[in-house]
Design a protein around this motif. Structure first.
Motif, mmCIF file in Angstrom:
data_model
loop_
_atom_site.group_PDB
_atom_site.id
_atom_site.type_symbol
_atom_site.label_atom_id
_atom_site.label_comp_id
_atom_site.label_asym_id
_atom_site.label_seq_id
_atom_site.Cartn_x
_atom_site.Cartn_y
_atom_site.Cartn_z
ATOM 1 N N GLY A 9 6.762 17.787 -8.431
ATOM 2 C CA GLY A 9 6.259 16.477 -8.798
ATOM 3 C C GLY A 9 6.994 15.346 -8.099
ATOM 4 N N SER A 10 8.226 15.603 -7.647
ATOM 5 C CA SER A 10 9.015 14.537 -7.032
ATOM 6 C C SER A 10 8.407 14.058 -5.728
ATOM 7 C CB SER A 10 10.456 15.010 -6.793
ATOM 8 O OG SER A 10 10.487 16.089 -5.872
ATOM 9 N N GLU A 11 7.829 14.974 -4.964
ATOM 10 C CA GLU A 11 7.254 14.580 -3.685
ATOM 11 C C GLU A 11 6.081 13.631 -3.873
ATOM 12 O OE1 GLU A 11 5.262 16.597 0.318
ATOM 13 O OE2 GLU A 11 6.269 17.852 -1.181
ATOM 14 N N ASP A 12 5.254 13.895 -4.885
ATOM 15 C CA ASP A 12 4.099 13.032 -5.139
ATOM 16 C C ASP A 12 4.527 11.637 -5.577
ATOM 17 O OD1 ASP A 12 1.883 14.874 -4.641
ATOM 18 O OD2 ASP A 12 2.693 15.968 -6.336
ATOM 19 N N LEU A 13 5.679 11.557 -6.262
ATOM 20 C CA LEU A 13 6.128 10.275 -6.786
ATOM 21 C C LEU A 13 7.085 9.552 -5.847
ATOM 22 C CD1 LEU A 13 6.733 11.350 -10.483
ATOM 23 C CD2 LEU A 13 5.034 9.717 -9.703
ATOM 24 N N SER A 14 7.441 10.175 -4.730
ATOM 25 C CA SER A 14 8.460 9.609 -3.852
ATOM 26 C C SER A 14 8.059 8.260 -3.264
ATOM 27 C CB SER A 14 8.791 10.592 -2.720
ATOM 28 O OG SER A 14 7.642 10.833 -1.921
ATOM 29 N N GLY A 15 6.752 8.020 -3.106
ATOM 30 C CA GLY A 15 6.323 6.771 -2.495
ATOM 31 C C GLY A 15 6.013 5.665 -3.473
ATOM 32 N N VAL A 16 6.148 5.931 -4.771
ATOM 33 C CA VAL A 16 5.786 4.928 -5.766
ATOM 34 C C VAL A 16 6.613 3.660 -5.613
ATOM 35 C CG1 VAL A 16 5.755 4.410 -8.230
ATOM 36 C CG2 VAL A 16 4.982 6.627 -7.417
ATOM 37 N N CYS A 17 7.889 3.814 -5.341
ATOM 38 C CA CYS A 17 8.784 2.663 -5.287
ATOM 39 C C CYS A 17 9.181 2.292 -3.866
ATOM 40 C CB CYS A 17 10.037 2.942 -6.108
ATOM 41 S SG CYS A 17 9.704 3.064 -7.863
ATOM 42 N N ASP A 18 8.458 2.760 -2.899
ATOM 43 C CA ASP A 18 8.752 2.442 -1.501
ATOM 44 C C ASP A 18 7.962 1.198 -1.107
ATOM 45 O OD1 ASP A 18 9.210 2.322 1.195
ATOM 46 O OD2 ASP A 18 8.955 4.472 1.537
ATOM 47 N N LEU A 19 8.519 0.031 -1.368
ATOM 48 C CA LEU A 19 7.817 -1.227 -1.107
ATOM 49 C C LEU A 19 7.485 -1.379 0.369
ATOM 50 C CD1 LEU A 19 6.788 -3.981 -2.115
ATOM 51 C CD2 LEU A 19 9.093 -4.889 -1.715
ATOM 52 N N THR A 20 8.413 -0.979 1.223
ATOM 53 C CA THR A 20 8.179 -1.123 2.661
ATOM 54 C C THR A 20 6.955 -0.346 3.102
ATOM 55 O OG1 THR A 20 10.550 -1.423 3.074
ATOM 56 C CG2 THR A 20 9.175 -0.796 4.953
ATOM 57 N N SER A 21 6.831 0.893 2.620
ATOM 58 C CA SER A 21 5.676 1.718 2.995
ATOM 59 C C SER A 21 4.394 1.172 2.399
ATOM 60 C CB SER A 21 5.889 3.166 2.543
ATOM 61 O OG SER A 21 6.948 3.760 3.262
ATOM 62 N N LEU A 22 4.461 0.693 1.158
ATOM 63 C CA LEU A 22 3.275 0.141 0.522
ATOM 64 C C LEU A 22 2.742 -1.048 1.317
ATOM 65 C CD1 LEU A 22 4.242 0.169 -3.267
ATOM 66 C CD2 LEU A 22 2.495 1.565 -2.168
ATOM 67 N N LEU A 23 3.643 -1.932 1.716
ATOM 68 C CA LEU A 23 3.215 -3.128 2.432
ATOM 69 C C LEU A 23 2.879 -2.848 3.885
ATOM 70 C CD1 LEU A 23 5.668 -5.800 0.946
ATOM 71 C CD2 LEU A 23 3.316 -5.271 0.266
ATOM 72 N N ALA A 24 3.457 -1.785 4.440
ATOM 73 C CA ALA A 24 3.127 -1.421 5.819
ATOM 74 C C ALA A 24 1.654 -1.052 5.943
ATOM 75 C CB ALA A 24 3.998 -0.262 6.284
ATOM 76 N N GLU A 25 1.075 -0.544 4.847
ATOM 77 C CA GLU A 25 -0.330 -0.160 4.867
ATOM 78 C C GLU A 25 -1.244 -1.367 5.105
ATOM 79 O OE1 GLU A 25 -1.703 2.847 4.704
ATOM 80 O OE2 GLU A 25 0.259 3.804 4.634
ATOM 81 N N LEU A 26 -0.753 -2.571 4.774
ATOM 82 C CA LEU A 26 -1.555 -3.776 4.981
ATOM 83 C C LEU A 26 -1.910 -3.975 6.449
ATOM 84 C CD1 LEU A 26 0.282 -6.330 2.670
ATOM 85 C CD2 LEU A 26 -2.045 -5.514 2.360
ATOM 86 N N ASP A 27 -1.034 -3.488 7.321
ATOM 87 C CA ASP A 27 -1.220 -3.723 8.753
ATOM 88 C C ASP A 27 -1.527 -2.436 9.511
ATOM 89 O OD1 ASP A 27 -1.388 -5.757 10.614
ATOM 90 O OD2 ASP A 27 0.644 -5.453 11.365
ATOM 91 N N LYS A 28 -1.980 -1.428 8.773
ATOM 92 C CA LYS A 28 -2.231 -0.138 9.403
ATOM 93 C C LYS A 28 -3.340 -0.231 10.445
ATOM 94 C CE LYS A 28 -2.800 4.749 8.304
ATOM 95 N NZ LYS A 28 -2.884 5.742 7.202
ATOM 96 N N ASP A 29 -4.380 -0.984 10.138
ATOM 97 C CA ASP A 29 -5.486 -1.153 11.072
ATOM 98 C C ASP A 29 -5.941 -2.609 11.025
ATOM 99 O OD1 ASP A 29 -7.618 -1.006 12.738
ATOM 100 O OD2 ASP A 29 -8.728 0.514 11.605
ATOM 101 N N PRO A 30 -5.295 -3.484 11.827
ATOM 102 C CA PRO A 30 -5.633 -4.914 11.795
ATOM 103 C C PRO A 30 -7.109 -5.205 12.042
ATOM 104 C CG PRO A 30 -3.608 -4.544 13.039
ATOM 105 C CD PRO A 30 -4.196 -3.186 12.758
ATOM 106 N N GLU A 31 -7.779 -4.358 12.801
ATOM 107 C CA GLU A 31 -9.193 -4.604 13.102
ATOM 108 C C GLU A 31 -10.065 -4.519 11.861
ATOM 109 O OE1 GLU A 31 -10.506 -5.724 15.925
ATOM 110 O OE2 GLU A 31 -8.420 -5.867 16.571
ATOM 111 N N GLU A 32 -9.608 -3.797 10.840
ATOM 112 C CA GLU A 32 -10.390 -3.644 9.616
ATOM 113 C C GLU A 32 -10.473 -4.931 8.813
ATOM 114 O OE1 GLU A 32 -12.226 -1.142 8.131
ATOM 115 O OE2 GLU A 32 -12.134 -0.295 10.140
ATOM 116 N N ARG A 33 -9.573 -5.860 9.064
ATOM 117 C CA ARG A 33 -9.625 -7.115 8.314
ATOM 118 C C ARG A 33 -10.203 -8.252 9.149
ATOM 119 N NH1 ARG A 33 -3.831 -6.677 9.062
ATOM 120 N NH2 ARG A 33 -3.047 -8.345 10.404
ATOM 121 N N ARG A 34 -10.876 -7.920 10.215
ATOM 122 C CA ARG A 34 -11.540 -8.936 11.024
ATOM 123 C C ARG A 34 -12.918 -9.243 10.439
ATOM 124 N NH1 ARG A 34 -7.064 -10.391 12.219
ATOM 125 N NH2 ARG A 34 -5.940 -9.474 13.988
#
Length: 306
Positions: free
Chosen positions: A183-208
């Motif tokens: 279960g730890s692997e599934d929860l490892s990203g819950v508190c990773d703010l950097t990774s969560l916010l990095a997803e905002l810029d994963k595909d800049p073309e999608e927000r055009r």
């Protein structure tokens, strides 16, 4: 006959990954679709979690309000405002997410604070039950009431006797999950703010292709509203035009101070929802539960039916 696999640990792992699905799924469920994509672990968890609750509410856009003078975005296009909003939001050292998201028609209410030190604290409501989640020093603690655990485990087909035994073991206690445990692997990203916010810029073309809607206010802060409509399907020659309800995302960007994203509203489609982002750069205090109030996840094997 081959021996049947004991489902207990797997079922509880799925229950604990509910919070992972909620936090990371906030992007997809609350209107970040087109701005981000949920992590694979969250996608898997979201497919496993099934909870029945009331219909979603508060999916209306923010009320119109006068824009500040001068308008900080006066010379920018909607896409350029979005670029600034993503850059500012990714610079945050902490934030709070609260609201309701819907996945596969199943609503989840969350209120969650997370910082860039892999610490977080918050709660989730599903089918009348509530669970709290805390994470510090890479250790996750989760405490649910009976309704929460019963709904989570029942939705996964866990035998009634096993559910009763497990709930009895967890009554009034925090489930403790350390790195390397199931279960730890599934929860490892819950508190990773950097990774969560990095997803905002994963595909800049999608927000055009955004348009700017009427200026508004979010909790008394003036905001610019950015709107994107997307309809699945479309029209092709010699076919009937697609009349699917547009999947509309409205993102509210602060016009005061840093252009943080303050609210995301998604209507139409299969995953409507509303998410407020607040408490940017404020301290996140995580209280670690006392040892005598915790149960290590390995102890769940001792939860046997009477």
């Amino acid at each position: 006959m081959a021996p049947q696999r004991n489902p207990r640990s797997r079922k509880l792992r799925i229950a604990t990954t509910l919070c992972a699905a909620v936090v990371v799924g906030a992007g997809a469920g609350a209107g970040l679709t087109g701005w981000t994509a949920p992590a694979p672990a969250a996608q898997e968890a979201a497919r496993d979690v099934r909870a029945v609750a009331a219909a979603p509410s508060d999916v209306r856009a923010v009320a119109a309000a006068p824009s500040p003078s001068p308008d900080p975005f006066e010379d920018l296009t909607a896409d350029e405002i979005a670029d600034r909003a993503v850059t500012a939001t990714q610079s945050a050292t902490s934030l709070r997410m609260s609201g309701r998201i819907v996945s596969d028609g199943q609503p989840l209410d969350i209120d969650f604070s997370v910082n860039d030190k892999n610490q977080c604290t918050g709660r989730v409501k599903v089918e009348g039950g509530t669970a709290e989640l805390r994470q510090a020093d890479k250790i996750t603690y989760m405490k649910g009431d009976e309704k929460f655990w019963r709904a989570s485990m029942t939705s996964q087909g866990m035998p009634e006797a096993q559910i009763d035994a497990t709930i009895e073991l967890l009554k009034g206690r925090w489930l403790k999950i350390t790195p390397g445990q199931e279960g730890s692997e599934d929860l490892s990203g819950v508190c990773d703010l950097t990774s969560l916010l990095a997803e905002l810029d994963k595909d800049p073309e999608e927000r055009r292709g955004l348009t700017r809607g009427p200026d508004a206010e979010v909790e008394e802060t003036p905001v610019a509203t950015l709107v994107k409509k997307k309809t699945d399907g479309g029209t092709t020659p010699d076919t009937t035009p697609d009349t699917t309800t547009p999947d509309t995302t409205t993102v509210s960007v602060s016009q005061k101070g840093k252009p943080y994203i303050l609210k995301i509203v998604k209507t139409g489609g299969e995953e409507p929802g509303t998410m407020l982002l607040s408490d940017y750069d404020k301290p996140v205090k995580v209280v670690v539960p006392p040892a005598d109030e915790t149960v290590d996840i390995s102890k769940l094997e001792q939860a046997t039916p009477v």
